[in-house]
Design a protein around this motif. Structure first.
Motif, mmCIF file in Angstrom:
data_model
loop_
_atom_site.group_PDB
_atom_site.id
_atom_site.type_symbol
_atom_site.label_atom_id
_atom_site.label_comp_id
_atom_site.label_asym_id
_atom_site.label_seq_id
_atom_site.Cartn_x
_atom_site.Cartn_y
_atom_site.Cartn_z
ATOM 1 N N GLN A 86 0.846 -1.187 0.000
ATOM 2 C CA GLN A 86 0.000 0.000 0.000
ATOM 3 C C GLN A 86 0.884 1.240 0.000
ATOM 4 O O GLN A 86 1.849 1.332 0.774
ATOM 5 C CB GLN A 86 -0.916 0.008 1.219
ATOM 6 N N HIS A 108 1.560 5.153 0.734
ATOM 7 C CA HIS A 108 1.126 6.196 1.664
ATOM 8 C C HIS A 108 1.711 7.530 1.201
ATOM 9 O O HIS A 108 2.931 7.692 1.123
ATOM 10 C CB HIS A 108 1.597 5.871 3.084
ATOM 11 N N ASN A 133 1.321 10.519 2.655
ATOM 12 C CA ASN A 133 1.674 11.494 3.691
ATOM 13 C C ASN A 133 3.172 11.389 3.992
ATOM 14 O O ASN A 133 3.750 10.301 4.018
ATOM 15 C CB ASN A 133 0.880 11.218 4.965
ATOM 16 N N ASP A 150 4.383 2.774 11.588
ATOM 17 C CA ASP A 150 3.045 2.661 11.017
ATOM 18 C C ASP A 150 2.881 1.338 10.285
ATOM 19 O O ASP A 150 1.867 0.640 10.458
ATOM 20 C CB ASP A 150 2.775 3.826 10.070
ATOM 21 N N CYS A 151 3.857 0.969 9.466
ATOM 22 C CA CYS A 151 3.790 -0.325 8.773
ATOM 23 C C CYS A 151 3.744 -1.470 9.780
ATOM 24 O O CYS A 151 2.919 -2.395 9.659
ATOM 25 C CB CYS A 151 4.993 -0.502 7.848
ATOM 26 N N ARG A 186 7.421 10.145 1.612
ATOM 27 C CA ARG A 186 6.325 9.203 1.488
ATOM 28 C C ARG A 186 6.877 7.791 1.684
ATOM 29 O O ARG A 186 8.084 7.586 1.720
ATOM 30 C CB ARG A 186 5.657 9.360 0.124
ATOM 31 N N CYS A 220 4.156 0.462 2.416
ATOM 32 C CA CYS A 220 4.127 -0.680 3.341
ATOM 33 C C CYS A 220 3.874 -1.961 2.537
ATOM 34 O O CYS A 220 2.939 -2.008 1.726
ATOM 35 C CB CYS A 220 3.043 -0.525 4.383
#
Length: 234
Positions: A118, A120, A122, A132-133, A227, A230
């Motif tokens: 995916q 990301h 941000n 986060d991952c 950026r 993941c």
């Protein structure tokens, strides 16, 4: 992006009684929009969207499809488009992506390499992105061969929303300068360095890829916000 979900079951006739279940994700932001790039094939006289999705399922390089019932046309692509403004208006066209076996519905699955990931958009530091991952049992995207580098490069460059900023990748030489390790401590053997890299300066211990230079790599400080992508093992 807004989306709705459909569930399809497609019988693959390569051998008797083999059934593969796939999930088609309808991307509402692309309704009445078509993108005419990264086309694998275009097939005519397709009666419905389920048949179109079935054709995608049978082609391991297929990631997504555009289907227009009025034209009975199915267009197969090897990337997931993320920027509807990159397309052109075509009334009645719908857009779907395909996922199978353990890859979440809104992720990108490239079955040719058996990868699920995916993107990301941000910006975040290396450590915050890793956290986060990890919170979903994932890790930064591992690029360990030319085929995967080429696919990720094509995927990133396929959508204008992706190409304005750099991306964190899995890999660090923080422990031992010049000895690059992946998140699981495997020693890296494949690199796609950009001109002048790696610089091997103190503190520049993390991998970054730049879409504006063909997704080639540089070594950067982890505190720089980029950026990230993941990857989920499937």
């Amino acid at each position: 992006m807004l989306f709705t979900l459909i569930l399809i079951s497609v019988t693959i006739y390569a051998s008797p009684c083999v059934i593969e279940t796939a999930y088609g994700t309808k991307w509402m932001s692309f309704t009445d929009v078509i993108v005419r790039s990264n086309i694998i094939s275009e097939v005519s006289n397709i009666g419905n969207r389920f048949t179109c999705l079935g054709l995608c399922l049978q082609n391991e390089a297929c990631v997504s499809v555009f289907y227009r019932h009025e034209y009975r046309r199915c267009q197969l692509h090897d990337v997931l488009f993320m920027s509807s403004q990159d397309g052109e208006q075509e009334m009645g066209t719908v857009y779907y992506s395909i996922n199978t076996g353990g890859c979440p519905l809104t992720y990108i699955q490239y079955r040719m390499l058996n990868i699920c990931y995916q993107i990301h958009l941000n910006g975040t530091t290396f450590q915050s992105g890793v956290a986060d991952c990890n919170s979903r049992g994932e890790h930064f995207i591992v690029i360990d061969n030319a085929e995967k580098q080429n696919h990720i490069r094509k995927q990133i460059n396929s959508s204008s929303d992706n190409i304005s900023r750099k991306f964190h990748l899995d890999g660090s030489d923080e422990v031992n300068e010049g000895r690059w390790l992946l998140h699981d401590d495997r020693v890296m053997t494949y690199f796609a360095w950009g001109p002048g890299y790696p610089q091997n300066f103190s503190g520049k211990n993390f991998l970054v890829a730049d879409p504006e230079v063909d997704f080639l790599w540089s070594d950067k400080e982890g505190s720089e916000e980029k950026r990230y992508i993941c990857e989920r093992d499937i």
